[in-house]
Enzyme design. Structure first.
Site, PDB file in Angstrom:
ATOM      1  N   CYS A  50      21.838   0.312  18.805  1.00 49.84           N
ATOM      2  CA  CYS A  50      20.656  -0.158  18.081  1.00 49.84           C
ATOM      3  C   CYS A  50      21.042  -1.266  17.105  1.00 49.84           C
ATOM      4  O   CYS A  50      20.328  -2.257  16.960  1.00 49.84           O
ATOM      5  CB  CYS A  50      20.014   0.980  17.300  1.00 49.84           C
ATOM      6  SG  CYS A  50      19.617   2.417  18.278  1.00 49.84           S
ATOM      7  N   ASP A 449      -1.283  25.217   7.118  1.00 51.74           N
ATOM      8  CA  ASP A 449      -2.465  24.426   7.429  1.00 51.74           C
ATOM      9  C   ASP A 449      -2.590  24.453   8.956  1.00 51.74           C
ATOM     10  O   ASP A 449      -1.626  24.776   9.641  1.00 51.74           O
ATOM     11  CB  ASP A 449      -2.240  22.997   6.916  1.00 51.74           C
ATOM     12  CG  ASP A 449      -3.302  22.052   7.401  1.00 51.74           C
ATOM     13  OD1 ASP A 449      -4.482  22.409   7.257  1.00 51.74           O
ATOM     14  OD2 ASP A 449      -2.956  20.988   7.939  1.00 51.74           O
ATOM     15  N   ASP A 624       0.265  19.301   6.149  1.00 53.56           N
ATOM     16  CA  ASP A 624       0.582  17.899   6.398  1.00 53.56           C
ATOM     17  C   ASP A 624      -0.435  16.925   5.821  1.00 53.56           C
ATOM     18  O   ASP A 624      -0.086  15.833   5.434  1.00 53.56           O
ATOM     19  CB  ASP A 624       0.719  17.639   7.895  1.00 53.56           C
ATOM     20  CG  ASP A 624      -0.627  17.626   8.579  1.00 53.56           C
ATOM     21  OD1 ASP A 624      -1.420  18.537   8.276  1.00 53.56           O
ATOM     22  OD2 ASP A 624      -0.886  16.733   9.385  1.00 53.56           O
ATOM     23  N   ASP A 628      -3.983  18.711   1.890  1.00 49.61           N
ATOM     24  CA  ASP A 628      -3.082  19.822   1.569  1.00 49.61           C
ATOM     25  C   ASP A 628      -2.185  19.510   0.380  1.00 49.61           C
ATOM     26  O   ASP A 628      -1.571  20.411  -0.182  1.00 49.61           O
ATOM     27  CB  ASP A 628      -2.148  20.113   2.752  1.00 49.61           C
ATOM     28  CG  ASP A 628      -2.912  20.520   3.982  1.00 49.61           C
ATOM     29  OD1 ASP A 628      -3.871  21.289   3.831  1.00 49.61           O
ATOM     30  OD2 ASP A 628      -2.552  20.076   5.077  1.00 49.61           O
TER      31      ASP A 628
END
Lengths: 761, 51
Positions: A50, A449, A624, A628
Site C-alpha cells: 500500500c 442499541d 452506534d 446513543d
C-alpha cells in the site's frame, strides 16, 4: 499483495466528491518556508504494498512534493509545490489505485509532543541508570576511600540533572494530586526518588559509604518504561479512531445572493443562508430543503437504516447523509444550535452524571501510601528509642521509603493494560483508556442499541436465490451506479451469488427520491420505488414490472452466540432502540432475548441506563448512532463499532473494527483475565514488601539490596503481565503446561538415547 | 588509579554520544512510523533517506 484486497473495493458511486480548495486549505498547515503541507487520512493503508502504491500514485503528480505515507497512523503527508491548490487530481490519483482519502480536522494534525518528551526522558534515564550502575558495581566490589568518593561524585553529577529532567513526568501529577488533597501513585514515587537522591547527596558530601543514586535512577527508568508504554497504547487507539471518516463536515458551500458559491467553515454558517449539498455530502447544520429531491440516510439521527425521501419543505438534521441528488437547503440554525451540538450538550451532561470512578492504581495508592509513610515514621521513632542516634534513625526511615517505593505497584497496572490492549488490538478492538478495562471487568448488565449495533445497519436482499439471474444482473448493473443502500445491497447480492451485472447499459440516470433508470438493448429499464406503493424495490421494463426485491437488515455476525455467551456469564442483556416496538421485538426474538424496549428517544435511553445504575448494576452500553451518544457517556463503560458517529467514538471506552459482535465477549474475557493478573501483580508487590520492609526497618537495606530488590520485583511483575498473551485461561496452568512440555521433551530425548527418564529428572 | 582519570571520561563520553544519537534520531522523526519502517526495509526500489 493479498492484504491489499480491501483497497480495490472502493465504490465508484461513493467517490465522486472532492473537497473544495477552501476545505483543503482549512485543514492544511502553512510551513515556515511558505509551502503548504496537507495531511490526508487513508484508512485502507495496510502494508508495504500500500505504501508503494500510494506514494507512487502521488509522486507521479507534478503539483506535489515529498509524499510520505505513515503506516502507523494510516496517513499520507505531502507538500504543494505552488499556492495553486487543487485536490481533484490528488483524490483521483488515490482512488485510481483503490484508496479512499479523507481530510482530517486541523486539530487532529497537531503532533503529539507528550510521546516525544516521554521518549526523551526515558533515553536520559536509561543512559544515567546504565552509567551509575557501572560505577555502583565498582563501589559494591570494594572501591573505598578516595575512589569511592570520586565514583559517588560522578554518580551525583549524572543523577541530579537526570532526576530533575526525567522525574518531572512524576513530580507534576504528584503536585497536582497534593494540591487537590488526594494521593495517587505518583506521590510515593516522587517522594522515594527525591529522598533517595537527597540522602545520597548528603552522604556523598560527608564521605559516607552508601549512596542510593543507582536506586533512584533505576527506579525512574523502570517507571518511565511503564508510563511510556501506557501512553503509546492510548495514542495508538486515538490515532486509529481519528483516522476513520468523520461525520461532522468542516464546512459548507454557501450560495450567495448573486448565485456565487463559496465554501465557508462551519462556524461561519448562519441561519437563513442557502447551502448547496452535493450527493454524498453530510448535512452540516439543521436545515429545510428549498430545491431538489433526494434520498437521505438519517441513520445517524434516528437509528433507522431505511433512507427517507427529501423534497421541498423537508426538515433535515445536521449529520444526515445526502445520498442521491443535489439539494439546495436553507440553514435553520447555526452550527452551535444544531442537532449535533444539542447531542454534544446532552453528552456533556451525561458524562458529568456518570458514576465517578477512581483508577485501581490510585485506590491502591490511597491504601498503600499511608501504610508506607507510617512504617517509615515508626522506623524512625523505633531507632530513636533504641539507639538515640538521629542520623542512623533518619537513614533507616528513608531506606524504608526507598525500598517500599511502589516500583512494582506502579508497573503492575499499566503493564497489564498495555499487554491487554495489544491483545485486543489484534482482535480488532481498540482500547481508548485503561480504566475502561477495569470497569469492563465489573460489568453485569449489557445494553445494546439495535440498528447498526445488533444489526449491521445495512439492508440485505431477502431470498436472493429466488430471483432470476438475468433480472438480478440487470438490477445489479443499475444498482452499482447509485449510492442508495438498496441499490448497493442488490449489487452485493449479485456478487455473492456469482451473477455478473449485465454490460451495455447506457444513458443511466438517477432520479432522486424515485430510483435509477438506464437503457439496455434499446429498452428502458427502471429500478426504484414501487409504483403501486409498498416496501421494496421494483425492476420495470417500460411499464412491465419484472420483479420486486425486498430487503431486511441483517444481524451482525455472531450476534446470538454473543448474547448467549454473555448470559451464561450471568451478564444480563437488553435492547434499547429508537426503532418501532414491533421491529425491536422481532430482533429480540431472533436473538433469544426477552428484555427489550422500543420507541425510545435519546433522553429515555439515558434514563434507563441511569435507572439500572441506581439499582447497583454496572452497565456496558453498546451503541452506534448519534442518538446513543449521550447514553454511551452515561453508562459505566461503552463500546461502539468503528462505523459509529465520531462523537460516539469519542465518548466510548472501546471501539471495535470488525463486523462480528463477538468483540463484546472477547473484550469482557480479556478484561476479566487482565483484572486477575493485576490482582496477582498486587499480591506479588505485597509479598515483596513483606520481605523487604523488615530488612529496611532493621537497617540492612544497603544500596545493593535496594537495587536488587527493586529490579527483581519489577521484572517479576512484567513477566507475570506477559502471561496474558498466552492462550491458557487459568492461572499457573501455563507454567504447568511448560513443565509438562519440558518433561515430555526430556522424556522423549531420553527415550531416543535409551536412558531412563527418571534418572535425569 | 590514574587510569580512571581518562577511562571514566571516555566511558561517559561514549555513553553521552549514544544518548545524543538517539535524541537526534527521535527529533528527526525516525520513530514516527515504526510499522512503515518495517515494511520499507523490504522495499527494493526506494531510497532509504529519512524524511
Amino acid at each position: 499483495m493479498s492484504c491489499c484486497a480491501g483497497g480495490t473495493t472502493v465504490n465508484a458511486a461513493a467517490s465522486t466528491d472532492v473537497p473544495s480548495r477552501d476545505a483543503v486549505l482549512h485543514s492544511s498547515q502553512k510551513l515556515d518556508d511558505g509551502r503548504i503541507r496537507t495531511v490526508l487520512a487513508v484508512p485502507d493503508i495496510h502494508c508495504g504494498g500500500c505504501i508503494r502504491k500510494v506514494e507512487g500514485a502521488l509522486s507521479a503528480l507534478r503539483e506535489l512534493e515529498e509524499p510520505r505515507v505513515n503506516l502507523s497512523t494510516k496517513r499520507v503527508v505531502f507538500h504543494w509545490k505552488e499556492d495553486d491548490i487543487d485536490a481533484v487530481p490528488v483524490f483521483a490519483a488515490l482512488r485510481r489505485v483503490g484508496y479512499e482519502p479523507n481530510l482530517i480536522s486541523p486539530d487532529a494534525i497537531v503532533v503529539d509532543d507528550t510521546r516525544k518528551s516521554l521518549f526523551r526522558a526515558l533515553a536520559v534515564a536509561g543512559f544515567a541508570a546504565g552509567n551509575i550502575m557501572l560505577l555502583s558495581v565498582s563501589v559494591w566490589s570494594g572501591a573505598d576511600a578516595a575512589t569511592r568518593d570520586l565514583f559517588h561524585w560522578i554518580s551525583a553529577l549524572i543523577a541530579i540533572p537526570t532526576v530533575g529532567y526525567a522525574g518531572r513526568v512524576f513530580f507534576r501529577p504528584a503536585l497536582r494530586a497534593l494540591a487537590a488533597r488526594s494521593l495517587n501513585m505518583d506521590v510515593p514515587i516522587s517522594l522515594a526518588i527525591l529522598l533517595a537522591t537527597g540522602m545520597s547527596i548528603f552522604e556523598t558530601w560527608n564521605h559516607g559509604a552508601h549512596a542510593y543514586f543507582d536506586a533512584s535512577v533505576t527506579l525512574l527508568f523502570f517507571l518511565l518504561i511503564g508510563r511510556t508504554l501506557d501512553h503509546m497504547m492510548r495514542e495508538r487507539a486515538r490515532d486509529a479512531v481519528a483516522g476513520l471518516a468523520r461525520i461532522t463536515p468542516d464546512g459548507a458551500t454557501v450560495i450567495g445572493e448573486d448565485g456565487s458559491r463559496h465554501w465557508h467553515p462551519l462556524d461561519e454558517v448562519e441561519a437563513g443562508m442557502c447551502l448547496h449539498i452535493a450527493a454524498g455530502d453530510r448535512i452540516p447544520v439543521d436545515a429545510t430543503v428549498r430545491e431538489g429531491k433526494s434520498d437521505i440516510d438519517a441513520a445517524i439521527a434516528t437509528g433507522e437504516s431505511v433512507p427517507i425521501t427529501a423534497q421541498e419543505g423537508t426538515t433535515l438534521s445536521a449529520g444526515m447523509l445526502n445520498l442521491t441528488g443535489p439539494l439546495v437547503v436553507e440553514a435553520a440554525k447555526a452550527a452551535k444550535d444544531s442537532f449535533l451540538s444539542e447531542m454534544l450538550r446532552m453528552l456533556d451532561a451525561a458524562e458529568g452524571g456518570a458514576p465517578a470512578y477512581r483508577k485501581l492504581a490510585d485506590r491502591a495508592a490511597a491504601v498503600y501510601a499511608p501504610v508506607v509513610h507510617l512504617a517509615a515514621l515508626f522506623t524512625f521513632l523505633g531507632w530513636i528509642w533504641v539507639t538515640g542516634d538521629w542520623r542512623q534513625s533518619l537513614f533507616s526511615a528513608i531506606a524504608v521509603l526507598i525500598i517500599t517505593c511502589p516500583c512494582a505497584l506502579g508497573l503492575a497496572v499499566p503493564i497489564v493494560q498495555v499487554v491487554a490492549a495489544s491483545r485486543l488490538f489484534r482482535k480488532g478492538i481498540m482500547l481508548r483508556d485503561g480504566t475502561a478495562l477495569e470497569k469492563l471487568a465489573q460489568v453485569d448488565h449489557v445494553v445494546f442499541d439495535k440498528t447498526g449495533t445488533l444489526t449491521v445497519g445495512m439492508p440485505r436482499l431477502q431470498d436472493a436465490g429466488k430471483h432470476g439471474s438475468r433480472v438480478l444482473g440487470i438490477a445489479a448493473a443499475l444498482g452499482t451506479n447509485s449510492r442508495h443502500p438498496y441499490s448497493q445491497a442488490l449489487a452485493q447480492a449479485a456478487g455473492e451469488n456469482n451473477i455478473r451485472p449485465v454490460v451495455g447499459l447506457t444513458d443511466v440516470r438517477e432520479i432522486p427520491g424515485e430510483g435509477i433508470e438506464g437503457t439496455l438493448d434499446g429498452e428502458r429499464y427502471f429500478l426504484g420505488r414501487s409504483a403501486a406503493g409498498g416496501n421494496g424495490v421494483e425492476l420495470r421494463r417500460g411499464d412491465d414490472v419484472l420483479d420486486l426485491f425486498r430487503f431486511e437488515d441483517r444481524m451482525r455476525a455472531n450476534a446470538s452466540e454473543t448474547i448467549s455467551a454473555l448470559e451464561q456469564q450471568d451478564i444480563a442483556c437488553e435492547i434499547l432502540s429508537g426503532d418501532n416496538g414491533e421491529t425491536v421485538a422481532q430482533a429480540a426474538q431472533a436473538l433469544g432475548m426477552t428484555d427489550w424496549r422500543g420507541d425510545l428517544r435519546p433522553a429515555d435511553k439515558i434514563a434507563r441506563v441511569q435507572a439500572l445504575q441506581s439499582m447497583g448494576h454496572k452497565v456496558l452500553m453498546v451503541g452506534d448512532g448519534l442518538n446513543d451518544t449521550p447514553s454511551l457517556a452515561a453508562a459505566d463503560v461503552s463500546m461502539v463499532p468503528s462505523k459509529a458517529a465520531d462523537i460516539g467514538r469519542q465518548a466510548a471506552g472501546l471501539v471495535f473494527l470488525h463486523e462480528g459482535l463477538d468483540a463484546v465477549t472477547s473484550a469482557v474475557t480479556v478484561a476479566h483475565r487482565a483484572q486477575a493478573l493485576i490482582r496477582q501483580n498486587f499480591a506479588l508487590a505485597v509479598l515483596y514488601n513483606i520481605i523487604a520492609i523488615p530488612l529496611a526497618v532493621l537497617g540492612y537495606a544497603s544500596p545493593l539490596v535496594a537495587a536488587l530488590a527493586m529490579s527483581g520485583s519489577s521484572i517479576v511483575v512484567i513477566l507475570n503481565a506477559l502471561r496474558l498473551n498466552e492462550a491458557a485461561s487459568t492461572p499457573f496452568s501455563s507454567i504447568g503446561a511448560w513443565l509438562t512440555r519440558r518433561g515430555a521433551r526430556r522424556a522423549s530425548g531420553n527415550a531416543r538415547h535409551g536412558k531412563h527418564g527418571v534418572a535425569t529428572l | 588509579m590514574n587510569v580512571l582519570l581518562f577511562l571514566i571520561p571516555t566511558a561517559l563520553f561514549l555513553g553521552a554520544l549514544g544518548l545524543a544519537a538517539f535524541l537526534w534520531s527521535l527529533k528527526s522523526g525516525q520513530y514516527s512510523d515504526l510499522d512503515g519502517a518495517a515494511w520499507r526495509a523490504l522495499n527494493d526500489d526506494e531510497d532509504d533517506k529519512p524524511l
